[in-house]
Design a protein around this motif. Structure first.
Motif, PDB file in Angstrom:
ATOM      1  N   SER A 171      24.831  62.494  24.305  1.00 17.00           N
ATOM      2  CA  SER A 171      25.310  63.688  24.977  1.00 17.00           C
ATOM      3  C   SER A 171      26.287  64.481  24.116  1.00 17.00           C
ATOM      4  N   GLU A 172      26.201  65.794  24.218  1.00 15.26           N
ATOM      5  CA  GLU A 172      27.169  66.690  23.576  1.00 15.26           C
ATOM      6  C   GLU A 172      28.547  66.509  24.203  1.00 15.26           C
ATOM      7  N   ALA A 173      28.591  66.042  25.448  1.00 14.98           N
ATOM      8  CA  ALA A 173      29.865  65.842  26.145  1.00 14.98           C
ATOM      9  C   ALA A 173      30.744  64.805  25.450  1.00 14.98           C
ATOM     10  N   PHE A 174      30.160  63.979  24.587  1.00 22.80           N
ATOM     11  CA  PHE A 174      30.913  62.965  23.870  1.00 22.80           C
ATOM     12  C   PHE A 174      31.596  63.515  22.614  1.00 22.80           C
ATOM     13  N   ALA A 175      31.250  64.717  22.214  1.00 27.50           N
ATOM     14  CA  ALA A 175      31.803  65.302  20.981  1.00 27.50           C
ATOM     15  C   ALA A 175      33.331  65.334  21.050  1.00 27.50           C
ATOM     16  N   GLY A 176      33.956  64.834  20.006  1.00 28.28           N
ATOM     17  CA  GLY A 176      35.405  64.837  19.912  1.00 28.28           C
ATOM     18  C   GLY A 176      36.098  63.731  20.694  1.00 28.28           C
ATOM     19  N   LYS A 177      35.336  62.898  21.368  1.00 31.49           N
ATOM     20  CA  LYS A 177      35.912  61.802  22.147  1.00 31.49           C
ATOM     21  C   LYS A 177      35.751  60.485  21.399  1.00 31.49           C
ATOM     22  N   ARG A 178      36.718  59.614  21.572  1.00 31.68           N
ATOM     23  CA  ARG A 178      36.638  58.289  20.976  1.00 31.68           C
ATOM     24  C   ARG A 178      35.596  57.473  21.741  1.00 31.68           C
ATOM     25  N   ILE A 179      35.088  56.426  21.109  1.00 35.07           N
ATOM     26  CA  ILE A 179      34.040  55.606  21.721  1.00 35.07           C
ATOM     27  C   ILE A 179      34.495  55.051  23.071  1.00 35.07           C
TER      28      ILE A 179
END
Length: 68
Positions: free
Chosen positions: A27-35
């Motif tokens: 998902s693009e929603a994960f961009a910039g987020k840590r695992i």
């Protein structure tokens, strides 16, 4: 479906049986987020399926999250 509803536009693959599952979410929603943040998003979506003694999801044996 619960993951797709919680993370719109996500590509979700779920495999498993007898309460044990492998989940992959892209998902693009994960961009910039840590695992850990990405995984929390997924676990939040499936929490209702992991609650109670008759819960259909007993364990997530593998959770893979990726940005496309």
């Amino acid at each position: 479906t619960a993951i797709e509803n919680a993370i719109p536009g996500a590509e979700v693959s779920v495999n498993g049986a007898e309460g044990h599952f492998q989940i992959q979410v892209v998902s693009e929603a994960f961009a910039g987020k840590r695992i850990l943040e990405q995984q929390r998003m997924v676990y939040t979506a499936i929490t209702p399926f992991m609650s109670g003694s008759e819960a259909p999801v007993h364990a997530v044996d593998q959770l893979v999250t990726r940005v496309p």
